[in-house]
Design an enzyme around this catalytic site. Structure first.
Site, mmCIF file in Angstrom:
data_model
loop_
_atom_site.group_PDB
_atom_site.id
_atom_site.type_symbol
_atom_site.label_atom_id
_atom_site.label_comp_id
_atom_site.label_asym_id
_atom_site.label_seq_id
_atom_site.Cartn_x
_atom_site.Cartn_y
_atom_site.Cartn_z
ATOM 1 N N SER A 139 14.962 -3.728 -11.702
ATOM 2 C CA SER A 139 15.553 -3.819 -10.097
ATOM 3 C C SER A 139 16.880 -4.045 -10.376
ATOM 4 C CB SER A 139 15.196 -4.941 -9.350
ATOM 5 O OG SER A 139 15.978 -5.247 -8.041
ATOM 6 N N TYR A 189 14.308 -13.670 -8.092
ATOM 7 C CA TYR A 189 14.021 -12.182 -7.870
ATOM 8 C C TYR A 189 14.621 -12.000 -9.683
ATOM 9 C CZ TYR A 189 13.134 -7.406 -6.881
ATOM 10 O OH TYR A 189 12.515 -6.474 -6.551
HETATM 11 P P1 NAI Z 1 5.624 -3.512 -1.888
HETATM 12 O O1 NAI Z 1 5.257 -4.492 -1.462
HETATM 13 O O2 NAI Z 1 5.748 -1.993 -1.086
HETATM 14 O O3 NAI Z 1 4.814 -2.749 -3.031
HETATM 15 C C1 NAI Z 1 3.976 -3.799 -4.275
HETATM 16 C C2 NAI Z 1 1.963 -3.875 -4.352
HETATM 17 O O4 NAI Z 1 2.282 -4.591 -5.265
HETATM 18 C C3 NAI Z 1 1.401 -3.866 -3.319
HETATM 19 O O5 NAI Z 1 0.644 -3.206 -3.031
HETATM 20 C C4 NAI Z 1 0.906 -5.601 -3.024
HETATM 21 O O6 NAI Z 1 -0.652 -5.563 -3.125
HETATM 22 C C5 NAI Z 1 1.013 -5.516 -4.739
HETATM 23 N N1 NAI Z 1 0.964 -6.511 -5.636
HETATM 24 C C6 NAI Z 1 1.324 -7.739 -5.287
HETATM 25 N N2 NAI Z 1 1.436 -8.772 -6.435
HETATM 26 C C7 NAI Z 1 -0.010 -8.757 -7.090
HETATM 27 C C8 NAI Z 1 -0.137 -9.318 -7.739
HETATM 28 N N3 NAI Z 1 -1.011 -10.246 -8.797
HETATM 29 N N4 NAI Z 1 -1.173 -8.292 -9.104
HETATM 30 C C9 NAI Z 1 -1.240 -7.206 -8.371
HETATM 31 N N5 NAI Z 1 -0.753 -5.942 -7.837
HETATM 32 C C10 NAI Z 1 0.008 -7.105 -6.761
HETATM 33 O O7 NAI Z 1 6.948 -3.735 -2.929
HETATM 34 P P2 NAI Z 1 7.326 -1.849 -3.795
HETATM 35 O O8 NAI Z 1 8.840 -1.793 -2.879
HETATM 36 O O9 NAI Z 1 6.791 -1.286 -3.466
HETATM 37 O O10 NAI Z 1 7.811 -3.048 -4.578
HETATM 38 C C11 NAI Z 1 7.321 -2.373 -6.579
HETATM 39 C C12 NAI Z 1 7.973 -2.793 -7.720
HETATM 40 O O11 NAI Z 1 9.517 -1.841 -7.238
HETATM 41 C C13 NAI Z 1 7.650 -4.470 -7.759
HETATM 42 O O12 NAI Z 1 8.514 -4.345 -9.153
HETATM 43 C C14 NAI Z 1 9.352 -3.931 -6.838
HETATM 44 O O13 NAI Z 1 10.743 -5.885 -6.841
HETATM 45 C C15 NAI Z 1 10.319 -3.224 -7.006
HETATM 46 N N6 NAI Z 1 12.096 -3.046 -6.667
HETATM 47 C C16 NAI Z 1 11.699 -2.342 -5.481
HETATM 48 C C17 NAI Z 1 12.673 -2.408 -4.513
HETATM 49 C C18 NAI Z 1 12.818 -1.642 -2.758
HETATM 50 O O14 NAI Z 1 13.883 -1.686 -2.683
HETATM 51 N N7 NAI Z 1 11.368 -1.986 -2.694
HETATM 52 C C19 NAI Z 1 14.232 -2.599 -5.109
HETATM 53 C C20 NAI Z 1 14.153 -2.985 -6.804
HETATM 54 C C21 NAI Z 1 12.778 -3.425 -7.153
#
Ligand code: NAI
Length: 276
Positions: A150, A163
């Site tokens: 991130s 985070y």
């Molecule tokens: P999201 O919340 O839409 O998706 C995250 C997914 O990870 C969900 O489907 C959830 O069920 C799954 N998850 C959570 N805990 C888990 C576990 N213990 N084992 C397996 N799966 C698990 O969030 P998003 O935004 O798609 O996040 C994806 C990545 O991108 C993350 O690493 C986040 O930190 C990173 N990120 C997101 C940003 C944003 O603004 N959306 C910005 C920078 C980084």
């Protein structure tokens, strides 16, 4: 309609390039699954969200992937999931995408112990687990490990302190492993998105009603479409660089933290959310 969920169907990938994605039921992971499947890749969809995985498989086309219910914190779960995926792909993975992550938004004193622990466990230990468990499949393909960090891994981010620390760790891990894994013909990329429109922006902390999305709106900060992130992951899968950035603001942040760290810090004090 009944959706068939395939887990461990021998050689279903049928010679296609393959990617195993954690957190594939939502947000960036799901967008990546769609992006790669549309280009003919075979997708290992993994998540803790079984219902979301079923929908994801339907979205990419049931012949284009397999589902693996996996909590990235569970090492045995990793071994089982990648064992099943490997049977689909002939024992290889062109890409492992360590994408699953969680966020808790709020000042550190408002976070519960559980808020702190889950971020460390999923965002750091989960990524380490994937990097270790995935190596044999990556070696077999001369593949690429892609870790999603991130912009919060570029500069310590207020109200996202834990985070942010986890994302610094992912960046450090990626940089180190790119050197370590080179001897195996495996390269590593670290993707650093600016804010992207996904459910993670609804994150708060146990001790606060404030959500990250509210703070973003109040600060007038850009939020990029999820497809932008999927395209950058696609570029990372096909490129040789170590660092990739999602959004113009991410590149500006990279520049600012490299060359003007003092002024970034000053701006954060007046606007306590990431700014470049
Ligand atoms: P999201 O919340 O839409 O998706 C995250 C997914 O990870 C969900 O489907 C959830 O069920 C799954 N998850 C959570 N805990 C888990 C576990 N213990 N084992 C397996 N799966 C698990 O969030 P998003 O935004 O798609 O996040 C994806 C990545 O991108 C993350 O690493 C986040 O930190 C990173 N990120 C997101 C940003 C944003 O603004 N959306 C910005 C920078 C980084």
């Amino acid at each position: 309609m009944i959706t068939m969920i395939r887990e461990g169907n021998a050689m279903a990938a049928n010679g296609r390039k393959s990617i195993f994605i954690t957190g594939a039921a939502s947000g960036i992971g799901l967008a990546c699954a769609k992006r790669f499947a549309a280009a003919g890749w075979f997708i290992g969809l993994s998540d803790i969200d079984r219902t979301g995985l079923t929908a994801a498989l339907q979205a990419i086309g049931p012949d284009n992937g397999s589902v693996h219910v996996l909590d990235v914190r569970d090492r045995e779960g990793w071994a089982n999931a990648l064992g099943d995926f490997g049977r689909e792909t002939g024992g290889k993975a062109d890409v492992i995408l360590n994408n699953a992550g969680v966020a808790r938004f709020g000042v550190l004193e408002d976070l519960s112990d559980a808020d702190c622990d889950i971020q460390v466990d999923v965002n750091i230990k989960g990524v380490i687990n994937g990097a270790r468990a995935g190596l044999p499949l990556l070696k077999a393909a001369g593949g690429r490990l892609i870790n999603v960090a991130s912009c919060a891994g570029l500069y310590g981010s207020p109200k996202l302190a834990v985070y942010s620390a986890t994302k610094f760790a992912v960046r450090g891990l990626s940089e180190a492993l790119d050197v370590e894994y080179a001897q195996h013909g495996v390269s590593v990329a670290c993707v650093m998105p600016w804010f992207v429109a996904t459910p993670i922006l609804n994150a708060g902390a146990s001790g606060s009603n404030e959500q990250m999305a509210d703070a973003l709106r109040a600060g007038g900060l850009e939020v990029y479409p999820v497809e932008d992130a999927a395209q950058v992951v696609w570029d990372a899968a096909h490129g040789k660089a170590l660092h990739y950035f999602v959004g113009k603001r991410a590149k500006q942040m990279r520049f600012a933290t490299s060359h003007m760290a003092g002024s970034v810090r000053k701006r954060l004090r007046s606007q306590p959310l990431l700014s470049s």
